[in-house]
Design a protein around this motif. Structure first.
Motif, PDB file in Angstrom:
ATOM      1  N   ARG A 165     126.703  74.440 -62.805  1.00 31.38           N
ATOM      2  CA  ARG A 165     127.861  74.281 -63.459  1.00 31.38           C
ATOM      3  C   ARG A 165     127.756  73.325 -64.548  1.00 31.38           C
ATOM      4  NH1 ARG A 165     130.817  72.863 -59.381  1.00 31.38           N
ATOM      5  NH2 ARG A 165     132.098  74.864 -59.311  1.00 31.38           N
ATOM      6  N   ASP A 221     136.917  78.360 -49.244  1.00 28.08           N
ATOM      7  CA  ASP A 221     135.786  77.599 -49.939  1.00 28.08           C
ATOM      8  C   ASP A 221     136.048  76.415 -49.416  1.00 28.08           C
ATOM      9  OD1 ASP A 221     134.019  76.723 -51.780  1.00 28.08           O
ATOM     10  OD2 ASP A 221     135.304  76.814 -53.286  1.00 28.08           O
ATOM     11  N   ASP A 230     130.948  80.138 -55.326  1.00 29.37           N
ATOM     12  CA  ASP A 230     131.848  80.939 -55.818  1.00 29.37           C
ATOM     13  C   ASP A 230     131.734  82.251 -56.334  1.00 29.37           C
ATOM     14  OD1 ASP A 230     133.234  78.399 -55.613  1.00 29.37           O
ATOM     15  OD2 ASP A 230     135.175  79.442 -56.577  1.00 29.37           O
TER      16      ASP A 230
HETATM   17 MG   LIG Z   1     132.840  76.345 -55.421  1.00 33.38          MG
END
Ligand SMILES: [Mg+2]
Ligand SMILES: Nc1ncnc2c1ncn2[C@@H]1O[C@H](COP(=O)(O)OP(=O)(O)O)[C@@H](O)[C@H]1O
Length: 453
Positions: free
Chosen positions: A360, A245, A181
């Protein structure tokens, strides 16, 4: 250019210990000065500047705490490692709170000292370089908030601005949490389209019919529930970028319609009768292997080629551990104004953890640590159990003296690695086999041998 030798001051009142340390560090290529007690140590601090100080805590005259304090006052960049007798953990922790870099127990293992000192010197070198080249580093280690110094990320940071200025479609691949992203929006922000919309849609989160009307819009009455006319995201993104996505999740049916829209630059809203012309750059992303999806017939090959004009692969974090300290620094700044430091061993654990959820997971971990600790020095004890436990399991092998069953032990280790590799790759056997350096056949054989699903 050859770097000058790092300078280390050893302050230790026990003669044998002092001599061993001195010799060991000199063999390692450092320039070493030794002091036989605290007072002599303090005198050296007035005379010279050291990269690293290794000091005993308990000494006649001035003790280790005074050395630490004086060193911070005179040359705050010098790192200080405390030596502490086994069992006096409290003083070691106290020293960490006061800003010591790390501590070692007496009696120590040679390898342990070597490693701790090497890490400390590397860190010191890095921070000197950082302050010298702060501006330069900013531009090379960071593009649009994408951080990375590993060769793989450096290559990506170099490519991102180039790809951004180009108008071709981009397919970003990589495991979940690797920054897909982030890179997609950087590509838009750095592109000539940046004054128009960046529109992102997660193709996995809509049922088929809804996804179609999201993308292409609909006219009132096109289907039950279409009570108004609605623009599709293709229109909203006109002149800008559309980010698809989880593109592998688009149903086959819709894939043909998408292909036509991309090829012709025109489409119709659901229930619409006029062609709508748009100019949209498509960036798509997936954590699936789209080529495999093409081979199995789940994804149209022609659409794959349309989307994958420029491929960009983001490597998993475990393949670029050099990025971890830099990312940690970035997230510390993002989530707190506190000046927080990690002990050498805590940092090592974070570097060596496998980070299945990639950046993440690292980001969430740092955020959680900041939330739950008040101390400004983060030690092993502050790390989440999954990070410390995984490592411990691997490190703590039973002593031979306790009597071991080697066959049994080895199969347990083997089992542990097989399951762990599957967890890391989200159950993908081909990738897991690759991680372990095994052929697919022998990996599968081992799985069935141990009955691992
Ligand atoms: Mg993503
Ligand atoms: N190289 C990086 N530098 C800084 N932050 C990153 C980097 N890669 C990922 N992140 C951060 O990690 C989180 C997850 O990234 P994201 O782009 O959503 O991953 P993906 O889309 O691949 O699942 C985001 O908060 C993102 O900003």
């Amino acid at each position: 250019m050859k770097k000058p030798k790092a300078k280390i001051l050893v302050v230790e009142d026990e003669q044998s210990m002092r001599e061993i340390l001195g010799m060991l560090l000199e063999t390692e290529g450092y320039s070493v000065v030794t002091a036989a007690d605290g007072t002599e140590g303090l005198a050296w601090l007035q005379k010279d500047i050291f990269d690293l100080i290794i000091t005993d805590i308990k000494m006649p005259g001035a003790d280790g705490f005074e050395i630490l304090k004086k060193s911070q006052e005179l040359s705050p960049d010098t790192l200080v490692i405390m030596i502490t007798a086994f069992g006096s953990m409290e003083s070691a922790i106290e020293a960490m709170k006061l800003g010591a870099y790390d501590y070692i127990y007496k009696p120590f293992k040679i390898d342990e000292i070597r490693l701790i000192v090497k890490n400390a010197i590397d860190k010191r070198r890095l921070s000197t370089e950082v302050s010298l080249l702060r501006e330069k580093i900013k531009t090379t280690y960071e593009v649009e908030n994408i951080i990375g110094k590993s060769p793989k990320m450096q290559e990506i940071l170099r490519l991102v601005p180039k790809i951004a200025s180009n108008n071709s479609n981009v397919l970003i691949t990589g495991e979940s949490g690797t920054g897909k992203d982030l890179v997609a929006s950087a590509l838009h922000n750095l592109s000539p389209r940046s004054d128009k919309n960046f529109v992102a849609i997660n193709c996995a989160s809509f049922p088929e019919g809804l996804l179609e009307s999201e993308l292409f819009g609909h006219m009132k009455g096109a289907f039950t529930g279409a009570i108004q006319n609605k623009q599709g995201l293709f229109e909203v993104a006109d002149g800008g970028t559309l980010f698809l996505d989880e593109v592998a999740e688009i149903p086959l049916n819709l894939q043909s319609k998408l292909l036509r829209a991309i090829e012709n630059g025109t489409f119709r809203r659901l229930g619409g009768t006029t062609d709508i012309k748009v100019d949209v750059r498509i960036i798509s992303a997936t954590n699936k292997n789209l080529k495999e999806a093409v081979a199995s017939g789940a994804f149209r090959e022609d659409l794959y080629f349309r989307l994958n004009v420029i491929p960009l692969h983001l490597p998993p974090l475990r393949e670029r551990k050099e990025d971890i300290p830099l990312l940690i620094e970035h997230f510390l700044k993002k989530y707190s104004d506190r000046k927080v430091q990690f002990s050498g061993s805590a940092m090592n654990m974070l570097i060596n953890y496998t980070w299945r959820g990639n950046v993440r997971e690292l980001e969430n971990t740092i955020e959680r640590i900041l939330l739950f600790t008040e101390s400004d020095v983060i030690t092993e004890a502050d790390l989440p159990a999954e990070i410390t436990e995984g490592l411990k399991e691997k490190r703590h092998l039973p002593e031979i003296a306790d009597g071991i069953d080697l066959e049994d032990l080895l199969s347990n280790i083997e089992k542990w690695y097989l399951t762990e590799a599957l967890k890391i790759t989200g159950g993908k056997k081909t990738e897991a086999a690759e991680l372990l350096g095994l052929s697919f056949r022998s990996f599968r054989h081992k799985l069935s041998k141990y009955g691992i699903k």
